[in-house]
Write a protein that holds these residues in place. Structure first.
Motif, PDB file in Angstrom:
ATOM      1  N   ALA A 140      75.898  37.885   4.470  1.00 54.87           N
ATOM      2  CA  ALA A 140      74.548  38.417   4.444  1.00 54.87           C
ATOM      3  C   ALA A 140      74.465  39.468   3.336  1.00 54.87           C
ATOM      4  O   ALA A 140      75.432  39.718   2.621  1.00 54.87           O
ATOM      5  CB  ALA A 140      74.197  39.016   5.798  1.00 54.87           C
ATOM      6  N   ALA A 141      73.301  40.106   3.211  1.00 57.45           N
ATOM      7  CA  ALA A 141      73.149  41.156   2.205  1.00 57.45           C
ATOM      8  C   ALA A 141      74.139  42.276   2.492  1.00 57.45           C
ATOM      9  O   ALA A 141      74.357  42.654   3.647  1.00 57.45           O
ATOM     10  CB  ALA A 141      71.722  41.688   2.232  1.00 57.45           C
ATOM     11  N   PRO A 142      74.769  42.848   1.464  1.00 54.42           N
ATOM     12  CA  PRO A 142      75.726  43.944   1.683  1.00 54.42           C
ATOM     13  C   PRO A 142      75.066  45.115   2.407  1.00 54.42           C
ATOM     14  O   PRO A 142      73.887  45.377   2.249  1.00 54.42           O
ATOM     15  CB  PRO A 142      76.148  44.332   0.261  1.00 54.42           C
ATOM     16  CG  PRO A 142      75.854  43.135  -0.571  1.00 54.42           C
ATOM     17  CD  PRO A 142      74.648  42.500   0.040  1.00 54.42           C
ATOM     18  N   LEU A 143      75.858  45.803   3.211  1.00 54.14           N
ATOM     19  CA  LEU A 143      75.372  46.964   3.946  1.00 54.14           C
ATOM     20  C   LEU A 143      75.857  48.226   3.238  1.00 54.14           C
ATOM     21  O   LEU A 143      77.041  48.562   3.294  1.00 54.14           O
ATOM     22  CB  LEU A 143      75.894  46.921   5.376  1.00 54.14           C
ATOM     23  CG  LEU A 143      75.582  48.129   6.272  1.00 54.14           C
ATOM     24  CD1 LEU A 143      74.077  48.339   6.393  1.00 54.14           C
ATOM     25  CD2 LEU A 143      76.212  47.947   7.646  1.00 54.14           C
TER      26      LEU A 143
ATOM     27  N   LEU B 253      79.835  39.235   7.148  1.00 50.08           N
ATOM     28  CA  LEU B 253      79.934  37.818   7.481  1.00 50.08           C
ATOM     29  C   LEU B 253      79.183  37.584   8.782  1.00 50.08           C
ATOM     30  O   LEU B 253      79.523  38.153   9.816  1.00 50.08           O
ATOM     31  CB  LEU B 253      81.397  37.397   7.629  1.00 50.08           C
ATOM     32  CG  LEU B 253      81.662  35.949   8.034  1.00 50.08           C
ATOM     33  CD1 LEU B 253      81.089  34.981   7.013  1.00 50.08           C
ATOM     34  CD2 LEU B 253      83.162  35.707   8.209  1.00 50.08           C
ATOM     35  N   ASP B 254      78.132  36.745   8.717  1.00 53.02           N
ATOM     36  CA  ASP B 254      77.247  36.500   9.850  1.00 53.02           C
ATOM     37  C   ASP B 254      77.557  35.135  10.455  1.00 53.02           C
ATOM     38  O   ASP B 254      77.565  34.117   9.757  1.00 53.02           O
ATOM     39  CB  ASP B 254      75.785  36.544   9.392  1.00 53.02           C
ATOM     40  CG  ASP B 254      74.806  36.646  10.541  1.00 53.02           C
ATOM     41  OD1 ASP B 254      75.018  35.978  11.571  1.00 53.02           O
ATOM     42  OD2 ASP B 254      73.814  37.391  10.406  1.00 53.02           O
TER      43      ASP B 254
ATOM     44  N   GLY C 290      79.768  38.741  13.993  1.00 52.27           N
ATOM     45  CA  GLY C 290      80.597  38.332  12.867  1.00 52.27           C
ATOM     46  C   GLY C 290      81.635  39.376  12.548  1.00 52.27           C
ATOM     47  O   GLY C 290      82.148  40.065  13.438  1.00 52.27           O
ATOM     48  N   TRP C 291      81.965  39.519  11.279  1.00 51.22           N
ATOM     49  CA  TRP C 291      82.937  40.498  10.807  1.00 51.22           C
ATOM     50  C   TRP C 291      82.373  41.230   9.591  1.00 51.22           C
ATOM     51  O   TRP C 291      81.538  40.681   8.857  1.00 51.22           O
ATOM     52  CB  TRP C 291      84.249  39.825  10.391  1.00 51.22           C
ATOM     53  CG  TRP C 291      85.071  39.292  11.511  1.00 51.22           C
ATOM     54  CD1 TRP C 291      86.075  39.926  12.181  1.00 51.22           C
ATOM     55  CD2 TRP C 291      84.988  37.986  12.110  1.00 51.22           C
ATOM     56  NE1 TRP C 291      86.622  39.116  13.139  1.00 51.22           N
ATOM     57  CE2 TRP C 291      85.974  37.914  13.125  1.00 51.22           C
ATOM     58  CE3 TRP C 291      84.187  36.867  11.890  1.00 51.22           C
ATOM     59  CZ2 TRP C 291      86.169  36.783  13.907  1.00 51.22           C
ATOM     60  CZ3 TRP C 291      84.374  35.742  12.668  1.00 51.22           C
ATOM     61  CH2 TRP C 291      85.356  35.703  13.665  1.00 51.22           C
ATOM     62  N   VAL C 292      82.800  42.461   9.378  1.00 51.40           N
ATOM     63  CA  VAL C 292      82.503  43.183   8.139  1.00 51.40           C
ATOM     64  C   VAL C 292      83.791  43.350   7.358  1.00 51.40           C
ATOM     65  O   VAL C 292      84.873  43.504   7.934  1.00 51.40           O
ATOM     66  CB  VAL C 292      81.847  44.555   8.402  1.00 51.40           C
ATOM     67  CG1 VAL C 292      80.430  44.386   8.912  1.00 51.40           C
ATOM     68  CG2 VAL C 292      82.669  45.401   9.360  1.00 51.40           C
ATOM     69  N   LEU C 293      83.665  43.329   6.040  1.00 48.39           N
ATOM     70  CA  LEU C 293      84.801  43.434   5.136  1.00 48.39           C
ATOM     71  C   LEU C 293      84.579  44.639   4.234  1.00 48.39           C
ATOM     72  O   LEU C 293      83.513  44.766   3.608  1.00 48.39           O
ATOM     73  CB  LEU C 293      84.953  42.166   4.282  1.00 48.39           C
ATOM     74  CG  LEU C 293      85.265  40.851   5.015  1.00 48.39           C
ATOM     75  CD1 LEU C 293      84.000  40.235   5.595  1.00 48.39           C
ATOM     76  CD2 LEU C 293      85.924  39.857   4.074  1.00 48.39           C
TER      77      LEU C 293
END
Length: 446
Positions: free
Chosen positions: A350-353, A342-343, A328-331
């Protein structure tokens, strides 16, 4: 060319998963550290700052031929060569965007500089790491690395605002701008014209984004004022494009157009602000004119998802990731100490990292990890993150600060450099490929 007409392309085996022969990229590190800036580690060396200002998109036109005839205008370091590949360097613009500089990736030391015939608008590195392509006004230049000696030049029919240089045996350079002919495909060695793209019916358009999908041998083109996306195949064995009313393509009822360089157009809901490449060759994230996100599937040539994500960040703060089971992508939101994930399994967040500091910049790596620049406790750290495993490992840090916003940019060789809003080098990482290097080790933020 009428990009709005129906189009059918014969099935291309590359369109499913791309080229299965591509080797993954594993990012490792030769650490460089500023003396006294942070705790010393093995093999520490000094980080040396260099100031170079931001890219400017405007400028007066000048003759590239006259510039070439006047000489190289380059001031090269004694050990710099005028041609051939150069390991681990980054190319940046000078303050007024009228000069270009090559810097050692890990230290920021200047290797060479060269005057440009007009104000710089965009640069793209050659896939062979032996040259850089420069759009300056209506001039398109090819400069040899690392010494920045002129290699070729051409005059475009428009002022280019963006470039993409592809790789492989069929590599091309695509320059984009605005007007009734806003795209030009050029030979990567001579810059001779290979194909010019003119819109029909007197239409004009402005290209907003270019993304190369090398495992498909295609470039994706988005427009700031058209509700359509183009996919341009640059391989010499590209399957023909069939235009018109098609009942049975086997009976050749449609007009057969050359597969190479013919735009494969499809409609999207509204104009496009930017594109962000995905980790899968057939996926691209689209940011529309309103700032909403959509997922493009190039296999079916349509927008397949509209993830329920409010207030997406700027495109340079979005990066692709992939793991063993998903992608996916991370923002990275401004002033945030966590990544939104974003999965693709659900096309939901998904849960924030969480990460140990404010995210200043990020870039997706070819091994599926994401490289982050984090500010924490008066320093900037560069860290590699395995998003699926939710693990982070710090690679290097510096006390040198700059002016936001920051960017992580790719250089030649295995170089990734952090630069600030004035295009000043802040820190850099360079390493050799080391297959089998773990993506990330457990650490803070995991």
């Amino acid at each position: 060319m009428d990009s709005r007409r129906g189009e059918v392309s014969r099935r291309d085996p590359r369109s499913e998963k791309g080229d299965p022969q591509g080797s993954p990229f594993f990012f490792a590190l030769r650490q460089r550290r500023a003396a006294g800036a942070f705790p010393a580690r093995r093999g520490a060396r000094a980080l040396v700052g260099a100031r170079f200002a931001a890219l400017s998109v405007a400028g007066a036109l000048a003759s590239a031929a006259a510039w070439a005839d006047a000489g190289t205008n380059a001031n090269a370091a004694p050990n710099a060569t005028s041609g051939g590949a150069s390991a681990d360097v980054v190319v940046l613009a000078a303050p007024e965007a009228s000069r270009l500089h090559t810097l050692a990736c890990a230290t920021g030391r200047e290797i060479a500089s060269s005057a440009l015939p007009s104000t710089l608008a965009s640069i793209a590195l050659a896939s062979k790491d032996d040259a850089v392509f420069v759009a300056a006004g209506a001039q398109l230049l090819r400069l040899q690395l690392p010494g920045l000696a002129p290699g070729a030049n051409a005059t475009l029919a428009f002022g280019a605002t963006s470039l993409v240089a592809t790789g492989g045996p069929d590599a091309v350079v695509l320059a984009a701008g605005s007007g009734d002919a806003p795209l030009s495909a050029r030979d990567r060695e001579t810059l001779a014209s290979l194909h010019e793209y003119r819109l029909d019916d007197g239409r004009r358009a402005t290209v907003s984004s270019l993304v190369d999908r090398p495992r498909r041998s295609r470039i994706v083109v988005a427009f700031a004022d058209l509700d359509e996306i183009w996919e341009i195949d640059y391989s010499r064995d590209a399957p023909p494009v069939l235009r018109g009313l098609v009942h049975d393509y086997r009976m050749r009822e449609a007009v057969e157009l050359p597969g190479r360089f013919t735009a494969r157009a499809f409609a999207v809901p509204g104009a496009t602000r930017a594109l962000v490449a995905g980790s899968e060759p057939h996926e691209v994230l689209r940011i529309d004119a309103s700032g909403a996100l959509g997922v493009l599937n190039l296999n079916v040539r349509r927008e397949i998802e509209r993830p329920p994500i409010a207030a997406a960040p700027a495109p340079e703060r979005i990066a692709a990731w992939h793991g063993a089971h998903s992608h996916g992508w991370v923002l990275a939101d401004e002033n945030a100490d966590a990544l939104r994930v974003l999965d693709a399994r659900t096309w939901k967040l998904a849960a924030p990292l969480p990460v140990p500091g404010e995210v200043l910049a990020l870039i997706g790596m070819d091994d599926g990890t994401v490289l982050l620049a984090l500010r924490h406790s008066g320093r900037i750290a560069l860290a590699r993150t395995d998003v699926e495993a939710r693990r982070l490992r710090e690679l290097a840090a510096t006390a040198q600060m700059g002016l936001p916003p920051y960017r992580l940019v790719r250089g030649v060789g295995e170089c990734v450099a952090l630069v600030d809003a004035q295009n000043r080098w802040i820190a850099g990482l360079a390493s050799e490929l080391k297959p089998g290097t773990p993506a990330a080790a457990p650490g803070r933020g995991s």
